[in-house]
Design an enzyme around this catalytic site. Structure first.
Site, PDB file in Angstrom:
ATOM      1  N   HIS A  87      -8.517   7.534  -1.301  1.00 59.10           N
ATOM      2  CA  HIS A  87      -7.455   7.065  -0.428  1.00 59.10           C
ATOM      3  C   HIS A  87      -6.180   6.842  -1.263  1.00 59.10           C
ATOM      4  CE1 HIS A  87      -6.292   4.149   3.071  1.00 59.10           C
ATOM      5  NE2 HIS A  87      -5.293   4.877   2.675  1.00 59.10           N
TER       6      HIS A  87
ATOM      7  N   HIS B  71       0.863  -1.186   0.000  1.00 59.88           N
ATOM      8  CA  HIS B  71       0.000   0.000   0.000  1.00 59.88           C
ATOM      9  C   HIS B  71       0.898   1.236   0.000  1.00 59.88           C
ATOM     10  CE1 HIS B  71      -2.890   3.015   1.022  1.00 59.88           C
ATOM     11  NE2 HIS B  71      -2.453   3.178   2.237  1.00 59.88           N
TER      12      HIS B  71
ATOM     13  N   HIS C 282       1.164   5.805  -0.928  1.00 58.97           N
ATOM     14  CA  HIS C 282       0.490   7.064  -1.242  1.00 58.97           C
ATOM     15  C   HIS C 282       1.228   7.730  -2.407  1.00 58.97           C
ATOM     16  CE1 HIS C 282      -2.354   7.768   2.308  1.00 58.97           C
ATOM     17  NE2 HIS C 282      -1.825   6.590   2.516  1.00 58.97           N
TER      18      HIS C 282
END
Lengths: 232, 232, 232, 232
Positions: free
Chosen positions: D172, D96, D98
């Site tokens: 997200h 995961h 960003h």
């Protein structure tokens, strides 16, 4: 020791330069270098990361795509290289990348307009974007047909591969070539820089005009013409 | 040992800084440094990659573009430098790049509006984009005429080359200057940063207003005015 | 040895981090670190390049902007820092940059909308853009008034400086703060990252909706709430 | 010595690669690696900066989110990982991030269209953007429900997690997975590269067409099909 050691090293270094210039990630892209005398070329093996690539991994292939020397499988794009070498007898190297801005123009299916002298220092025409292939060519001998698609594009538009040493293949990405493998990589980098500048130019001014003919001629001639005065 | 060793080193280091700052690739761009006492300047040789450039490769040229010292051919843009040195007698260095955002504005044929204090810290006006030259000037003494085009632009707009130490030449790219070659490179980098910020500003808000006069004056004066209090 | 050696080093390291993170070039930007017990703060000297900055160059200043220790002139923005320290008594450091995307939003005079969890992990509101000051405030005690402009913006919008540790000053650039100078730099970097993401978001979808309240609360609370479970 | 030392090192190296590839800053992002035999996985501890992360800091967690080994709290996203591992039994790692362009598409709430062969070399469908969750799911067991949201998105669109090893969670950011933790990181990087190319493509040509089916099949099959001829 292989009689192709020098060519393999030239090919290896050109491939590593592709990576050092930020034009590829992971195993993307490939460069080849031709040996006209023996009718074969050196090319990157398929799917090998640049981090682990060694000069001895480079594969020697003839123009019929037969492996002449090497234990690895050559680049999946080998037949595109072979086709272009047989058609354009005065080129010595070919490079293929998935560089960001070059791919973006290819995906947009747009030629890159000649907007400035950075472009005209290297070529006198818009950088052509060959259309995506017809389905039967994709489903046939795809990589060989990619070479045909590039050459067809140049013939239809009456472009010289010597004056326009680069192309975008629609929805795919750029190919560039030159007298040597190093020159092919150079043209790949110039293409990426010009692609980024042209993108930004259109964002700032969607009506930006193409460079006028006198400036195109001036900049190209001072570098490449009979009376060139650029360089040593 | 040459009596110009120090000037050559200054010129060499300014050129290398151009490369270190990411403002050029390959052989693009050039910086010169002037010696007013002897009426000549040091400039990058034409077409030499930064990777292999050495201080002793720098060429000494007079204001008539004659080589005074050096075995290499000077930059193809030498006459532009010579013209500006003869016209603007208080500048000590000139830099030319093909930096991405600066070139994009030049290709868009747009002045860079003064949108913020980063810009006003360095100059009080929009960064001018000189129009592309008329055909007869391009076909004539092109590089000399590029200098004329720059100066004409400043005269027509009543700009001071001291207060506006940079310009875009339409469809080509930026030139910047200063008291020293290092300062010319500094202005080239500031121009590139301001060009990127202005580009992004217009993407976020196409109606973004120019900086108001009181802020332009305040920021410029606190750095460059009679009562400047910025710096040591 | 100065009794402020430790604070100066903290301030020095925070300034150098600004440079290492790519938030500033040349002499742009500045960070300060406060000593509440003695009522003074350490701040970068004005116009000193990061490349040559040393811990002992850091200047100690009190809240009336008087130099307490140091041979160099403090940052030209010192009074803005002093004002904010006197108003917001629980902050320990302040950072000011000219980072590209942050400045672009400031020049566009636009708040940065809260579009995602990267933003909500750090603050619950749009990042405010304070309007450019009125002319009499610019022509008066400019840097002091910049502090007032920031605080006025927070009061008018009923924002808490603890929950919103960053601001854009219209046409100028970002200020950020935190418990320590290092945290102020952290917030400057987060602001720049969020500013870039928000810019791209609007380019992809000009109608992109703001993050819904439940997600804002969830992400902020899991990191900063009474029952926070992020971190160690 | 822990019997999970090897798995922890694999997990550690995959996390560090996330940082080296520029996909995360500070403590953002996390990677896990599963041990199917023992029914547990290794994951990054919550809020630990990559600069100070050590292999022995990696936390071992079972599929009920209980810590099996480790003195630090596991990633706040641990339950999302656990849920996906229990649902998709043939994946070995999850990442995961960003990353900038991936997050921009997630914030724009847009699927990433398949525009070219770079995309088709890795997956045959648009990269799905799962809608933001309903409020009661956010306010409930948020991270567990994030896993459900991802799986629901794949079921509704009849996507295979094997053929589409990546997803955007609306507002997200991206999750990616693969046979190993290293492969999950690879997919995260490919996603970011494809996200940037697709963004630029739409800026150049807002009407850019999706890649035609024959090219999607050709590029995917030559790398992943029964008769794949890419790689060694």
């Amino acid at each position: 020791m292989s009689k192709y050691t020098e060519l393999k090293r030239e090919c290896y270094e050109a491939n590593m330069e592709l990576n050092a210039l930020g034009l590829v990630i992971y195993t993307f892209g490939n460069v080849s270098a031709v040996d006209r005398q023996h009718g074969l070329f050196a090319i990157k093996p398929s799917g090998v990361p640049y981090e682990t690539l060694r000069p001895e991994d480079i594969v020697m292939v003839d123009f019929d795509n037969q492996i002449v020397e090497g234990s690895l499988r050559p680049s999946s794009d080998t037949q595109t290289h072979a086709y272009l070498y047989t058609q354009w007898e005065n080129i010595g190297g070919i490079a293929h990348t998935h560089a960001t801005y070059s791919v973006a123009w290819a995906q947009a299916q747009r030629d890159i307009p000649i907007f400035g002298t950075t472009h005209a220092d290297h070529l006198t025409a818009d950088i052509p974007c060959a259309p995506p292939m017809r389905d039967e060519l994709i489903e046939g001998n795809y990589e060989h047909n990619t070479g045909i698609q590039i050459q067809d594009c140049f013939q239809e538009r009456r472009l010289s591969h010597e004056e326009v040493p680069m192309v975008l293949v629609g929805n795919h990405g750029p190919f560039a070539w030159g007298k040597t493998a190093a020159k092919a990589v150079y043209h790949s980098k110039v293409l990426e820089a010009v692609a980024e500048m042209a993108y930004l130019t259109l964002q700032i001014n969607p009506q930006a005009p193409r460079l006028k003919d006198s400036l195109i001629r001036k900049h190209y001639e001072r570098k490449h013409g009979a009376n060139a005065y650029y360089g040593q």
